[in-house]
Motif scaffolding. Structure first.
Motif, short mmCIF file in Angstrom:
data_model
loop_
_atom_site.label_atom_id
_atom_site.label_comp_id
_atom_site.label_asym_id
_atom_site.label_seq_id
_atom_site.Cartn_x
_atom_site.Cartn_y
_atom_site.Cartn_z
N MET A 1 0.84 -1.21 0.00
CA MET A 1 0.00 0.00 0.00
C MET A 1 0.87 1.25 0.00
SD MET A 1 -3.03 -1.08 2.58
CE MET A 1 -4.56 -0.50 1.91
N LEU A 2 1.95 1.20 0.75
CA LEU A 2 2.85 2.35 0.84
C LEU A 2 3.51 2.64 -0.51
CD1 LEU A 2 3.85 4.44 2.80
CD2 LEU A 2 5.66 2.88 3.48
N LYS A 3 3.84 1.59 -1.26
CA LYS A 3 4.46 1.79 -2.58
C LYS A 3 3.60 2.68 -3.46
CE LYS A 3 7.08 -2.51 -3.04
NZ LYS A 3 7.16 -3.77 -3.77
N GLY A 4 2.29 2.52 -3.38
CA GLY A 4 1.39 3.29 -4.21
C GLY A 4 1.18 4.72 -3.76
N THR A 5 1.59 5.02 -2.54
CA THR A 5 1.33 6.36 -2.01
C THR A 5 2.60 7.14 -1.68
OG1 THR A 5 1.14 5.46 0.23
CG2 THR A 5 -0.89 5.71 -1.02
N LEU A 6 3.75 6.49 -1.72
CA LEU A 6 4.98 7.13 -1.27
C LEU A 6 5.33 8.38 -2.08
CD1 LEU A 6 7.19 7.06 0.80
CD2 LEU A 6 8.48 5.51 -0.67
N GLU A 7 5.08 8.36 -3.38
CA GLU A 7 5.36 9.56 -4.18
C GLU A 7 4.57 10.75 -3.65
OE1 GLU A 7 4.03 11.07 -8.46
OE2 GLU A 7 5.57 9.49 -8.60
N GLY A 8 3.29 10.57 -3.40
CA GLY A 8 2.47 11.65 -2.88
C GLY A 8 2.92 12.11 -1.51
N ILE A 9 3.35 11.17 -0.68
CA ILE A 9 3.84 11.51 0.66
C ILE A 9 5.09 12.37 0.55
CG2 ILE A 9 4.85 10.53 2.76
CD1 ILE A 9 2.95 8.09 2.26
N ILE A 10 6.00 12.00 -0.33
CA ILE A 10 7.23 12.78 -0.50
C ILE A 10 6.93 14.15 -1.09
CG2 ILE A 10 9.39 12.90 -1.83
CD1 ILE A 10 9.77 9.92 -1.19
N LEU A 11 6.03 14.21 -2.06
CA LEU A 11 5.64 15.52 -2.61
C LEU A 11 5.03 16.40 -1.52
CD1 LEU A 11 4.12 14.53 -6.09
CD2 LEU A 11 6.41 15.45 -5.61
N ALA A 12 4.26 15.79 -0.62
CA ALA A 12 3.67 16.56 0.48
C ALA A 12 4.75 17.11 1.40
CB ALA A 12 2.69 15.67 1.26
N LEU A 13 5.77 16.32 1.70
CA LEU A 13 6.87 16.82 2.53
C LEU A 13 7.60 17.96 1.84
CD1 LEU A 13 8.43 13.51 3.92
CD2 LEU A 13 6.98 15.15 5.13
N LEU A 14 7.79 17.84 0.53
CA LEU A 14 8.49 18.90 -0.21
C LEU A 14 7.63 20.16 -0.35
CD1 LEU A 14 10.32 16.81 -2.94
CD2 LEU A 14 11.31 17.90 -0.91
N ALA A 15 6.32 20.02 -0.23
CA ALA A 15 5.44 21.19 -0.27
C ALA A 15 5.65 22.06 0.97
CB ALA A 15 3.98 20.76 -0.38
N VAL A 16 6.10 21.44 2.06
CA VAL A 16 6.35 22.18 3.29
C VAL A 16 7.65 22.96 3.18
CG1 VAL A 16 6.80 21.95 5.77
CG2 VAL A 16 5.06 20.52 4.67
N ARG A 17 8.70 22.27 2.69
CA ARG A 17 9.99 22.95 2.48
C ARG A 17 10.91 22.05 1.66
NH1 ARG A 17 10.58 21.26 7.89
NH2 ARG A 17 12.44 19.98 8.21
N PRO A 18 11.82 22.66 0.90
CA PRO A 18 12.78 21.89 0.11
C PRO A 18 13.65 21.02 1.03
CG PRO A 18 12.78 24.18 -0.58
CD PRO A 18 11.97 24.11 0.68
N ALA A 19 14.18 19.94 0.47
CA ALA A 19 15.00 19.03 1.27
C ALA A 19 15.87 18.19 0.36
CB ALA A 19 14.12 18.14 2.13
N TYR A 20 16.94 17.63 0.95
CA TYR A 20 17.78 16.68 0.23
C TYR A 20 17.37 15.27 0.66
CZ TYR A 20 20.56 16.98 4.55
OH TYR A 20 20.98 16.97 5.85
N GLY A 21 17.87 14.26 -0.05
CA GLY A 21 17.43 12.88 0.13
C GLY A 21 17.44 12.37 1.55
N TYR A 22 18.57 12.49 2.24
CA TYR A 22 18.64 11.96 3.59
C TYR A 22 17.67 12.71 4.52
CZ TYR A 22 20.24 10.51 8.15
OH TYR A 22 20.27 10.02 9.42
N GLU A 23 17.55 14.01 4.31
CA GLU A 23 16.63 14.81 5.12
C GLU A 23 15.18 14.35 4.92
OE1 GLU A 23 15.64 19.53 5.92
OE2 GLU A 23 16.74 18.95 4.12
N ILE A 24 14.83 14.01 3.68
CA ILE A 24 13.48 13.51 3.39
C ILE A 24 13.25 12.19 4.12
CG2 ILE A 24 11.98 12.57 1.57
CD1 ILE A 24 13.36 14.70 -0.30
N THR A 25 14.25 11.30 4.09
CA THR A 25 14.15 10.03 4.80
C THR A 25 13.96 10.27 6.30
OG1 THR A 25 15.55 8.96 3.14
CG2 THR A 25 15.28 7.82 5.24
N ALA A 26 14.71 11.20 6.85
CA ALA A 26 14.59 11.52 8.28
C ALA A 26 13.20 12.08 8.59
CB ALA A 26 15.68 12.51 8.68
N ARG A 27 12.69 12.93 7.72
CA ARG A 27 11.36 13.50 7.95
C ARG A 27 10.28 12.42 7.87
NH1 ARG A 27 11.62 18.69 4.16
NH2 ARG A 27 9.36 18.70 4.44
N LEU A 28 10.44 11.49 6.94
CA LEU A 28 9.51 10.36 6.85
C LEU A 28 9.50 9.57 8.16
CD1 LEU A 28 10.24 9.11 3.24
CD2 LEU A 28 8.04 9.96 4.07
#
Length: 115
Positions: A8-35
């Motif tokens: 289920m997560l595979k189908g939604t992870l793109e949207g989740i990451i886009l939502a995190l980036l809508a809050v503020r820009p980030a680099y890969g490791y930072e995105i993983t940490a925020r997740l």
């Protein structure tokens, strides 16, 4: 994390990451940490990086290379207009599916109580 959750997560992870980036820009490791901060603790960094490559190729994010204190420059991802449109579509789809699943669950529960 169970197999069903992973699928289920595979189908939604793109949207989740886009939502995190809508809050503020980030680099890969930072995105993983925020997740992980948001409770998605079992997501591997490799999964995030692969997804970032895909959203970059699809033109949903802008990428800036920012000098790093250690090693090569970091790629910082920020949501662009196409990414915001994709995120809006994700939220509409998510809302539709969530409401229908909740409705179905309530119906099934009611039918179970009558049996």
């Amino acid at each position: 994390m169970g197999k069903q959750m992973t699928e289920m997560l595979k189908g939604t992870l793109e949207g989740i990451i886009l939502a995190l980036l809508a809050v503020r820009p980030a680099y890969g490791y930072e995105i993983t940490a925020r997740l992980r901060e948001e409770g998605f603790s079992d997501i591997a960094e490799g999964t995030v990086y692969a997804l970032l490559v895909r959203v970059e190729q699809r033109g949903l994010v802008d990428v800036d290379k920012v000098p790093s204190e250690k090693g090569p420059p970091r790629k910082v991802y920020s949501l662009n207009a196409a990414g915001r449109a994709q995120l809006d579509e994700f939220w509409k789809t998510w809302s539709f599916l969530a409401s229908r699943i909740t409705q179905l669950h309530e119906h099934v529960e009611q039918q179970g109580e009558r049996a």
